[in-house]
Motif scaffolding. Sequence first.
Motif, PDB file in Angstrom:
ATOM      1  N   SER A  95       0.802  -1.219   0.000  1.00 43.90           N
ATOM      2  CA  SER A  95       0.000   0.000   0.000  1.00 43.90           C
ATOM      3  C   SER A  95       0.840   1.277   0.000  1.00 43.90           C
ATOM      4  N   ALA A  96       2.045   1.230   0.550  1.00 47.21           N
ATOM      5  CA  ALA A  96       2.927   2.403   0.557  1.00 47.21           C
ATOM      6  C   ALA A  96       4.371   1.916   0.415  1.00 47.21           C
ATOM      7  N   PRO A  97       4.721   1.403  -0.766  1.00 44.13           N
ATOM      8  CA  PRO A  97       6.026   0.747  -0.931  1.00 44.13           C
ATOM      9  C   PRO A  97       7.228   1.638  -0.633  1.00 44.13           C
ATOM     10  N   ASP A  98       7.199   2.885  -1.071  1.00 50.78           N
ATOM     11  CA  ASP A  98       8.367   3.751  -0.875  1.00 50.78           C
ATOM     12  C   ASP A  98       8.612   4.034   0.600  1.00 50.78           C
ATOM     13  N   LEU A  99       7.557   4.418   1.311  1.00 53.43           N
ATOM     14  CA  LEU A  99       7.704   4.726   2.730  1.00 53.43           C
ATOM     15  C   LEU A  99       8.079   3.480   3.521  1.00 53.43           C
ATOM     16  N   TYR A 100       7.405   2.376   3.257  1.00 52.95           N
ATOM     17  CA  TYR A 100       7.635   1.149   4.010  1.00 52.95           C
ATOM     18  C   TYR A 100       9.075   0.660   3.817  1.00 52.95           C
ATOM     19  N   LYS A 101       9.547   0.642   2.573  1.00 47.02           N
ATOM     20  CA  LYS A 101      10.910   0.170   2.307  1.00 47.02           C
ATOM     21  C   LYS A 101      11.941   1.119   2.895  1.00 47.02           C
ATOM     22  N   MET A 102      11.627   2.408   2.912  1.00 51.12           N
ATOM     23  CA  MET A 102      12.535   3.378   3.518  1.00 51.12           C
ATOM     24  C   MET A 102      12.686   3.104   5.007  1.00 51.12           C
ATOM     25  N   VAL A 103      11.570   2.927   5.714  1.00 55.47           N
ATOM     26  CA  VAL A 103      11.620   2.651   7.151  1.00 55.47           C
ATOM     27  C   VAL A 103      12.333   1.329   7.413  1.00 55.47           C
ATOM     28  N   GLN A 104      12.080   0.359   6.551  1.00 58.78           N
ATOM     29  CA  GLN A 104      12.725  -0.949   6.677  1.00 58.78           C
ATOM     30  C   GLN A 104      14.244  -0.819   6.587  1.00 58.78           C
ATOM     31  N   GLN A 105      14.730  -0.042   5.616  1.00 60.47           N
ATOM     32  CA  GLN A 105      16.164   0.153   5.447  1.00 60.47           C
ATOM     33  C   GLN A 105      16.765   0.916   6.630  1.00 60.47           C
ATOM     34  N   LEU A 106      16.049   1.936   7.090  1.00 55.17           N
ATOM     35  CA  LEU A 106      16.539   2.723   8.220  1.00 55.17           C
ATOM     36  C   LEU A 106      16.588   1.886   9.496  1.00 55.17           C
ATOM     37  N   ALA A 107      15.579   1.033   9.689  1.00 54.69           N
ATOM     38  CA  ALA A 107      15.566   0.152  10.861  1.00 54.69           C
ATOM     39  C   ALA A 107      16.747  -0.807  10.825  1.00 54.69           C
ATOM     40  N   GLN A 108      17.083  -1.284   9.626  1.00 55.05           N
ATOM     41  CA  GLN A 108      18.258  -2.151   9.476  1.00 55.05           C
ATOM     42  C   GLN A 108      19.530  -1.382   9.805  1.00 55.05           C
ATOM     43  N   THR A 127      11.233  16.089   0.145  1.00 57.75           N
ATOM     44  CA  THR A 127      11.936  15.184  -0.755  1.00 57.75           C
ATOM     45  C   THR A 127      12.128  13.836  -0.073  1.00 57.75           C
ATOM     46  N   PRO A 128      12.411  12.785  -0.833  1.00 61.46           N
ATOM     47  CA  PRO A 128      12.673  11.486  -0.201  1.00 61.46           C
ATOM     48  C   PRO A 128      13.826  11.543   0.799  1.00 61.46           C
ATOM     49  N   GLN A 129      14.856  12.343   0.506  1.00 59.89           N
ATOM     50  CA  GLN A 129      15.974  12.475   1.446  1.00 59.89           C
ATOM     51  C   GLN A 129      15.506  13.085   2.758  1.00 59.89           C
ATOM     52  N   GLU A 130      14.679  14.113   2.666  1.00 55.77           N
ATOM     53  CA  GLU A 130      14.179  14.775   3.875  1.00 55.77           C
ATOM     54  C   GLU A 130      13.250  13.859   4.661  1.00 55.77           C
ATOM     55  N   VAL A 131      12.406  13.114   3.961  1.00 55.79           N
ATOM     56  CA  VAL A 131      11.530  12.152   4.637  1.00 55.79           C
ATOM     57  C   VAL A 131      12.375  11.103   5.360  1.00 55.79           C
ATOM     58  N   ALA A 132      13.464  10.659   4.720  1.00 60.61           N
ATOM     59  CA  ALA A 132      14.350   9.682   5.356  1.00 60.61           C
ATOM     60  C   ALA A 132      14.946  10.251   6.638  1.00 60.61           C
ATOM     61  N   TRP A 167      20.038  16.158   5.684  1.00 64.16           N
ATOM     62  CA  TRP A 167      18.696  15.749   5.250  1.00 64.16           C
ATOM     63  C   TRP A 167      17.689  16.121   6.331  1.00 64.16           C
ATOM     64  N   LEU A 168      18.023  15.810   7.568  1.00 65.52           N
ATOM     65  CA  LEU A 168      17.131  16.130   8.682  1.00 65.52           C
ATOM     66  C   LEU A 168      17.074  17.636   8.912  1.00 65.52           C
ATOM     67  N   ALA A 169      18.192  18.320   8.788  1.00 68.13           N
ATOM     68  CA  ALA A 169      18.213  19.774   8.968  1.00 68.13           C
ATOM     69  C   ALA A 169      17.283  20.458   7.974  1.00 68.13           C
ATOM     70  N   SER A 170      17.355  20.042   6.723  1.00 67.83           N
ATOM     71  CA  SER A 170      16.488  20.618   5.690  1.00 67.83           C
ATOM     72  C   SER A 170      15.024  20.311   5.974  1.00 67.83           C
ATOM     73  N   ALA A 171      14.750  19.093   6.446  1.00 72.97           N
ATOM     74  CA  ALA A 171      13.371  18.701   6.760  1.00 72.97           C
ATOM     75  C   ALA A 171      12.807  19.538   7.898  1.00 72.97           C
ATOM     76  N   LEU A 172      13.595  19.749   8.932  1.00 70.67           N
ATOM     77  CA  LEU A 172      13.123  20.548  10.072  1.00 70.67           C
ATOM     78  C   LEU A 172      12.763  21.964   9.647  1.00 70.67           C
ATOM     79  N   GLU A 173      13.592  22.543   8.807  1.00 69.44           N
ATOM     80  CA  GLU A 173      13.338  23.908   8.340  1.00 69.44           C
ATOM     81  C   GLU A 173      12.035  23.987   7.552  1.00 69.44           C
TER      82      GLU A 173
END
Length: 290
Positions: free
Chosen positions: A66-79, A121-126, A216-222
């Motif tokens: 249902s949300a492949p991009d988000l789910y796979k991103m969280v999966q990779q980050l959890a790893q 962006t995907p980087q900021e979401v990550a 990536w996180l700095a840009s997302a926070l802003e």
Amino acid sequence: MANGLRTGVLIAAMTALFLGIGFLLGGTTGMAIAFVVALGMNGFAYWNSDKMVLRMYGAKQVDAQSAPDLYKMVQQLAQNAQMPMPKVYVIENDQPNAFATGRNPENAAVAATTGLLSRLTPQEVAGVMAHELAHVKSRDTLTMTITATLAGAIAMLANFALFFGGNRNGAVGLIGAIAVMLLAPLAASLVQMAISRSREYEADRIGAEICGRPLWLASALEKIEGFAKRIDNDVAERNPASASLFIINPLHAHKRDGMFSTHPNTANRIAKLRAMAGETGTGDDARPWG
């Protein structure tokens, strides 16, 4: 270690406030009852807080279909973080924001708004999701649930004691009892905010390590702060006690890093992340996610 010790001391102080109100309300018997109530409330919060907050925001669980991009991103980050894969939720809300909940890493959930997924962006979401995983890894979600529960209970108990009387003939006297009943909820709120703000800085640091790119996180926070000032989060406005869960304060009433803000000043957070990028040589935030 210093952050953990500070958090433990602050929670102990909040518990003492709760027991003190119980004593003023009913002496040693009142204090004993307050202790039992505190245990019961925290037990309920321990097992049910994640379900309650997710239901409050109408979060819908998603998966790899249902949300492949988000789910796979969280999966990779959890790893990357060497932690269990949490449940992933999406909240229908145009304000970009996210939070984590759950009593431990084995029973955790991360939630992102549709505004976050569409406006960043995907980087900021990550970067954002890595920050939320950092909260889970550090068990901040349980800490914040306990402090929120105690803060609410202290306010409720103090109001009850103020309007219906209590053990005012003891050493503190009537004036002292009234002063404590009025000031205890304020003190509890300040303790809750102090814990929340200290944990945000730590989650920024660990989250930057998890995703590998502090900028990536700095840009997302802003970006999130800019949108949060213009886009309402009606559910958060109706339930302000949940504001501390989000990566950026979703309420319009707390735009500055003042005494009553649940979040650190965003500019300060960004500065720390930029400094971290310079120290680690990870200043190139243009690298694509994945």
